[in-house]
Structures are given as C-alpha cells and as structure tokens.
Design an enzyme around this catalytic site. Structure first.
Site, PDB file in Angstrom:
ATOM      1  CG  HIS A   1     -98.387 -43.719  40.163  1.00  0.00           C
ATOM      2  ND1 HIS A   1     -98.506 -44.190  41.457  1.00  0.00           N
ATOM      3  CD2 HIS A   1     -99.304 -44.375  39.439  1.00  0.00           C
ATOM      4  CE1 HIS A   1     -99.463 -45.089  41.492  1.00  0.00           C
ATOM      5  NE2 HIS A   1     -99.972 -45.217  40.281  1.00  0.00           N
TER       6      HIS A   1
HETATM    7  P1  TYD Z   1     -97.604 -48.018  44.445  1.00  0.00           P
HETATM    8  O1  TYD Z   1     -98.119 -48.378  43.112  1.00  0.00           O
HETATM    9  O2  TYD Z   1     -96.649 -46.882  44.539  1.00  0.00           O
HETATM   10  O3  TYD Z   1     -98.812 -47.752  45.433  1.00  0.00           O
HETATM   11  P2  TYD Z   1     -99.922 -46.618  45.427  1.00  0.00           P
HETATM   12  O4  TYD Z   1    -100.252 -46.298  44.018  1.00  0.00           O
HETATM   13  O5  TYD Z   1    -101.048 -47.245  46.165  1.00  0.00           O
HETATM   14  O6  TYD Z   1     -99.395 -45.435  46.163  1.00  0.00           O
HETATM   15  O7  TYD Z   1     -96.965 -49.323  45.074  1.00  0.00           O
HETATM   16  C1  TYD Z   1     -96.431 -49.341  46.368  1.00  0.00           C
HETATM   17  C2  TYD Z   1     -95.339 -50.403  46.408  1.00  0.00           C
HETATM   18  O8  TYD Z   1     -95.863 -51.703  46.141  1.00  0.00           O
HETATM   19  C3  TYD Z   1     -94.239 -50.152  45.380  1.00  0.00           C
HETATM   20  O9  TYD Z   1     -92.994 -50.428  45.987  1.00  0.00           O
HETATM   21  C4  TYD Z   1     -94.515 -51.140  44.295  1.00  0.00           C
HETATM   22  C5  TYD Z   1     -95.220 -52.282  45.002  1.00  0.00           C
HETATM   23  N1  TYD Z   1     -96.225 -52.952  44.178  1.00  0.00           N
HETATM   24  C6  TYD Z   1     -96.071 -54.254  43.768  1.00  0.00           C
HETATM   25  O10 TYD Z   1     -95.073 -54.916  44.099  1.00  0.00           O
HETATM   26  N2  TYD Z   1     -97.035 -54.848  43.002  1.00  0.00           N
HETATM   27  C7  TYD Z   1     -98.142 -54.174  42.626  1.00  0.00           C
HETATM   28  O11 TYD Z   1     -99.021 -54.744  41.918  1.00  0.00           O
HETATM   29  C8  TYD Z   1     -98.295 -52.804  43.045  1.00  0.00           C
HETATM   30  C9  TYD Z   1     -99.491 -51.999  42.652  1.00  0.00           C
HETATM   31  C10 TYD Z   1     -97.324 -52.235  43.822  1.00  0.00           C
END
Ligand code: TYD
Length: 157
Positions: free
Chosen positions: A62
């Site tokens: 992302h």
């Molecule tokens: P995501 O940012 O997609 O993780 P990564 O970049 O590690 O692949 O986040 C995974 C899930 O966690 C998504 O459903 C959003 C949630 N989340 C939060 O609730 N708070 C946060 O600070 C972060 C980073 C993610």
C-alpha cells in the site's frame, strides 16, 4: 489544500536514519524522539509493530496520502521495497539502531522476513483507513506511473 504526494518524486526523500544508542554496562538503549537533534523529519503520533512473522510473510502492499513513517527491524531482518511510480529502492533492514524513513506517496512491500522478525513502525498520524491506497492500479493512476514495476502483491490485471 495539500498536494497529493503521489504526484511528486518522493523516493529521493526516503533514507536510512541511524538511531543513537546510550550504552550502560555494555547494554544499549535506543531512544527516538522529536527533541532538538530532530532525528525524525516528523512528529510521532502512533507506534505499531508486527511480530511472530513466518519467513514467507508478506506485509505492506500500500501507499499513504499523509503518513510519514520510520520502519525499524527491532529483531531479525526483512526487506522493504519502495516504488514511487518512477524509481525503486530496495532496503534490507537488520539492525535495531537504524530505521528506514518513508514519506507518503510511496508504495511499500515488506518481504523476506527472517522467522520471528519484529518490525516496528512509527507514524506521523493516527490510524485511518482513508490514508491508505491499497489498490495498486489506483496507485499507478495517482502517480501517473512513469516507469512500471510489477509488485510482489498478487495483482491480477
Ligand atoms: P496493515 O496496515 O494492512 O498492515 P501491514 O502494512 O503490516 O500489512 O494493517 C493490518 C490491519 O490492522 C488492518 O485491518 C488495519 C489494522 N490496523 C490498525 O487497526 N491500526 C494500525 O495502526 C495499523 C497499522 C493497522
């Protein structure tokens, strides 16, 4: 109105930042803050971490509109791939005393984790799903993709 960072060549601003250690009896303490030495080019509003990662883990996939981040391998190692629609940068992180500063407008993927690696991320904003671009096609549109790159995220065009 703030200009969308996706329209700018942001990758030149990404950088590895060294975190200074205070050593006592051979034990190092690392501190990151927003004090005088301005270690970080942003104010920290949030910390999150990813742990218990299996070696085949894939994270990220992302970009952000606003969030400036510092990514640190607190334990073990992993590779961060960055792409701003033009240039790419691949950085292996494997030291708790350095972090990769990633400004917004950059697609990031984290791969090749060693088993049990711990990734800590400092962010300049509170969590908001609206700040994410998770659709790679949308990212390519926003950056008006100059030099294409096929990410590891399983994209089916
Ligand atoms: P995501 O940012 O997609 O993780 P990564 O970049 O590690 O692949 O986040 C995974 C899930 O966690 C998504 O459903 C959003 C949630 N989340 C939060 O609730 N708070 C946060 O600070 C972060 C980073 C993610």
């Amino acid at each position: 109105m703030i200009e969308d960072p996706h329209t700018k060549p942001m990758i030149g601003h990404a950088a590895v930042i060294k975190v200074p250690a205070v050593k006592n009896d051979g034990i190092a303490t690392y501190g990151i803050d927003n004090s005088v030495d301005r270690l970080l080019p942003f104010q920290v509003r949030r910390v999150f971490y990813i742990f218990d990662t299996p070696s085949h883990a894939f994270r990220g996939g992302h970009s952000h509109f606003e969030s400036h981040e510092l990514i640190v391998a607190l334990h073990g190692s992993f590779t961060v791939e960055l792409y701003d629609g033009d240039r790419r940068l691949s950085q292996r992180l494997n030291k708790p005393n350095e972090g990769l500063f990633v400004p917004p407008g950059i697609w990031r993927e984290m791969t090749e984790f060693t088993r049990g690696a711990v990734c800590m991320v400092l962010s300049s904003i509170e969590y908001s799903e609206d700040d994410y671009v998770r659709d790679y096609r949308k990212f390519l549109e926003l950056t008006s993709c100059k030099r294409p790159w096929l990410p590891r995220k399983d994209i089916r065009f």
